[in-house]
Design a protein around this motif. Sequence first.
Motif, PDB file in Angstrom:
ATOM      1  N   ILE A   1       0.797  -1.137   0.091  1.00  9.24           N
ATOM      2  CA  ILE A   1      -0.069  -0.127  -0.130  1.00  9.24           C
ATOM      3  C   ILE A   1       0.760   1.403  -0.005  1.00  9.24           C
ATOM      4  O   ILE A   1       1.922   1.442   0.710  1.00  9.24           O
ATOM      5  CB  ILE A   1      -0.841   0.119   1.468  1.00  9.24           C
ATOM      6  CG1 ILE A   1      -1.970  -1.294   1.108  1.00  9.24           C
ATOM      7  CG2 ILE A   1      -1.670   1.281   1.230  1.00  9.24           C
ATOM      8  CD1 ILE A   1      -2.604  -1.300   2.247  1.00  9.24           C
ATOM      9  N   LEU A   2       0.417   2.327  -0.669  1.00 12.15           N
ATOM     10  CA  LEU A   2       1.081   3.681  -0.668  1.00 12.15           C
ATOM     11  C   LEU A   2       0.180   4.677  -0.338  1.00 12.15           C
ATOM     12  O   LEU A   2      -1.026   4.700  -0.726  1.00 12.15           O
ATOM     13  CB  LEU A   2       1.763   3.827  -2.130  1.00 12.15           C
ATOM     14  CG  LEU A   2       2.104   5.039  -2.327  1.00 12.15           C
ATOM     15  CD1 LEU A   2       3.695   5.204  -1.854  1.00 12.15           C
ATOM     16  CD2 LEU A   2       2.403   5.394  -3.778  1.00 12.15           C
ATOM     17  N   ASP A   3       0.669   5.582   0.726  1.00  7.49           N
ATOM     18  CA  ASP A   3      -0.129   6.805   1.091  1.00  7.49           C
ATOM     19  C   ASP A   3       0.567   8.020   0.350  1.00  7.49           C
ATOM     20  O   ASP A   3       1.718   8.260   0.759  1.00  7.49           O
ATOM     21  CB  ASP A   3      -0.352   6.945   2.484  1.00  7.49           C
ATOM     22  CG  ASP A   3      -1.006   7.992   2.827  1.00  7.49           C
ATOM     23  OD1 ASP A   3      -1.630   8.825   2.256  1.00  7.49           O
ATOM     24  OD2 ASP A   3      -0.752   8.369   4.279  1.00  7.49           O
ATOM     25  N   ILE A   4      -0.058   8.697  -0.485  1.00 11.27           N
ATOM     26  CA  ILE A   4       0.418   9.797  -1.240  1.00 11.27           C
ATOM     27  C   ILE A   4       0.120  11.129  -0.387  1.00 11.27           C
ATOM     28  O   ILE A   4      -0.986  11.348  -0.310  1.00 11.27           O
ATOM     29  CB  ILE A   4       0.011   9.941  -2.631  1.00 11.27           C
ATOM     30  CG1 ILE A   4       0.536   8.667  -3.337  1.00 11.27           C
ATOM     31  CG2 ILE A   4       0.712  11.138  -3.266  1.00 11.27           C
ATOM     32  CD1 ILE A   4      -0.114   8.587  -4.920  1.00 11.27           C
TER      33      ILE A   4
ATOM     34  N   ASP B   1      -0.595  -2.585  -4.750  1.00 14.82           N
ATOM     35  CA  ASP B   1      -2.099  -3.325  -4.803  1.00 14.82           C
ATOM     36  C   ASP B   1      -2.989  -2.141  -4.474  1.00 14.82           C
ATOM     37  O   ASP B   1      -4.193  -1.995  -5.276  1.00 14.82           O
ATOM     38  CB  ASP B   1      -2.029  -4.344  -3.757  1.00 14.82           C
ATOM     39  CG  ASP B   1      -1.140  -5.396  -3.941  1.00 14.82           C
ATOM     40  OD1 ASP B   1      -1.342  -5.966  -5.132  1.00 14.82           O
ATOM     41  OD2 ASP B   1      -0.342  -5.689  -3.037  1.00 14.82           O
ATOM     42  N   LEU B   2      -2.665  -1.142  -3.781  1.00 18.94           N
ATOM     43  CA  LEU B   2      -3.645  -0.049  -3.466  1.00 18.94           C
ATOM     44  C   LEU B   2      -2.871   1.114  -2.851  1.00 18.94           C
ATOM     45  O   LEU B   2      -1.959   1.210  -2.350  1.00 18.94           O
ATOM     46  CB  LEU B   2      -4.389  -0.758  -2.051  1.00 18.94           C
ATOM     47  CG  LEU B   2      -5.679  -0.116  -1.401  1.00 18.94           C
ATOM     48  CD1 LEU B   2      -6.426  -1.031  -0.628  1.00 18.94           C
ATOM     49  CD2 LEU B   2      -5.205   1.315  -0.581  1.00 18.94           C
TER      50      LEU B   2
ATOM     51  N   MET C   1      -6.235  -0.822  -6.684  1.00 17.07           N
ATOM     52  CA  MET C   1      -7.283   0.141  -6.397  1.00 17.07           C
ATOM     53  C   MET C   1      -6.732   1.240  -5.724  1.00 17.07           C
ATOM     54  O   MET C   1      -5.948   1.401  -4.973  1.00 17.07           O
ATOM     55  CB  MET C   1      -8.201  -0.343  -5.304  1.00 17.07           C
ATOM     56  CG  MET C   1      -9.156  -1.873  -5.950  1.00 17.07           C
ATOM     57  SD  MET C   1     -10.035  -2.400  -4.684  1.00 17.07           S
ATOM     58  CE  MET C   1     -11.445  -1.435  -4.560  1.00 17.07           C
ATOM     59  N   LEU C   2      -7.414   2.524  -6.189  1.00 17.72           N
ATOM     60  CA  LEU C   2      -7.273   3.859  -5.830  1.00 17.72           C
ATOM     61  C   LEU C   2      -8.254   4.278  -4.979  1.00 17.72           C
ATOM     62  O   LEU C   2      -9.524   4.401  -5.482  1.00 17.72           O
ATOM     63  CB  LEU C   2      -6.920   4.676  -6.983  1.00 17.72           C
ATOM     64  CG  LEU C   2      -6.794   6.317  -6.814  1.00 17.72           C
ATOM     65  CD1 LEU C   2      -5.380   6.253  -6.027  1.00 17.72           C
ATOM     66  CD2 LEU C   2      -6.352   6.802  -8.094  1.00 17.72           C
TER      67      LEU C   2
ATOM     68  N   VAL D   1     -13.608   5.702  -4.914  1.00 15.09           N
ATOM     69  CA  VAL D   1     -12.678   4.451  -5.264  1.00 15.09           C
ATOM     70  C   VAL D   1     -12.753   3.944  -6.546  1.00 15.09           C
ATOM     71  O   VAL D   1     -13.816   3.891  -7.447  1.00 15.09           O
ATOM     72  CB  VAL D   1     -13.388   3.295  -4.277  1.00 15.09           C
ATOM     73  CG1 VAL D   1     -12.556   2.157  -4.329  1.00 15.09           C
ATOM     74  CG2 VAL D   1     -13.263   3.917  -2.753  1.00 15.09           C
ATOM     75  N   SER D   2     -11.652   3.470  -7.089  1.00 18.35           N
ATOM     76  CA  SER D   2     -11.610   3.278  -8.573  1.00 18.35           C
ATOM     77  C   SER D   2     -10.572   1.992  -8.605  1.00 18.35           C
ATOM     78  O   SER D   2      -9.601   2.021  -7.973  1.00 18.35           O
ATOM     79  CB  SER D   2     -11.386   4.519  -9.361  1.00 18.35           C
ATOM     80  OG  SER D   2     -11.761   4.201 -10.709  1.00 18.35           O
ATOM     81  N   THR D   3     -10.761   1.200  -9.593  1.00 15.10           N
ATOM     82  CA  THR D   3      -9.904   0.082 -10.205  1.00 15.10           C
ATOM     83  C   THR D   3      -9.105   0.397 -11.319  1.00 15.10           C
ATOM     84  O   THR D   3      -9.620   0.868 -12.350  1.00 15.10           O
ATOM     85  CB  THR D   3     -10.621  -1.357 -10.127  1.00 15.10           C
ATOM     86  OG1 THR D   3     -11.459  -1.190  -8.955  1.00 15.10           O
ATOM     87  CG2 THR D   3      -9.661  -2.451 -10.277  1.00 15.10           C
TER      88      THR D   3
END
Length: 281
Positions: A116-119, A181-182, A237-238, A276-278
């Motif tokens: 997971i990444l938090d921007i 992944d997210l 997923m975003l 939320v989008s894929t």
Amino acid sequence: MNFQEILSKASSRLKLKNIKSYKLDSELLLAKTLNISREEVLLNLNKTIDQSDIKKYNYFLKLRNQYKPIAHIINYKFFWKYKFFVNKDVLIPRPDTELIIEKILGILPLSSNKNILDIGTGSGCIAISLKKERPNCRITAIDKSKKAIKVAKKNAEMHQVGKKVNFFNIDVDKYLSSKYDLIVSNPPYIKHSELLSLGKDIKLNEPRLALSGGSSGLEIYFKIINKCRILLKINGMLFLEIGHKQGKELKKYLNLNGFNQTRIYKDLSGRDRCIVSTKNK
Ligand code: GLN
């Protein structure tokens, strides 16, 4: 003077300044003055307060009367289940942002080990809360502000995940990495023209970098969405926090730019707050 008396004096002073949370704020500031919890203040309303504490309390009240946010005076803010250190270098975590945590946890089983990444992590509130809830996930958090990363690292240490969340001081534009992944982000999304109409607490004290989304309010979203096409795995997923009038346009943009299955969720006050989008195949 006892706690009850000084609290009622203080809250009327704050009320006069149109500070809506005048009662809560007067209690939190008294707790800070006496170095006790708010609950202890409320359980000891008949206790007397000594002169030196009155002086100290009046100093904190003066700051609040000048619209310094309560979280900046007491230096913390609760978010999700945790207490986060905050200062003027980061956005104060908002309860609205808990929606994005709920939505992410809803799709990740407890044993999940997603990448997971938090921007734009700011105080680190999203990345750290996720790590605490899903300890097997690998979490990276980036922010272009060096000072924000310092605060986020301090919070991670406080919550025993200092070595378990990777923090980097880098702009998303320059960030290159393996695939996620997210990806989650609560980017700055206030329109330039609306910055001036924000409350004084916010406008005078919170970092502009954490608030301003350029002239349309959407500029940082466009940048993030384009970069996430590269950073996400196929079907990754975003999750983005959004302003309540931004959902429609962002949904359109996502669907035209490599994403599908886009859904918008509302916050507790019934306003659009999260998209939320894929990523397409
Ligand atoms: N991610 C942080 C938060 O949700 C900071 C967001 C920001 O600075 N825009 O509070």
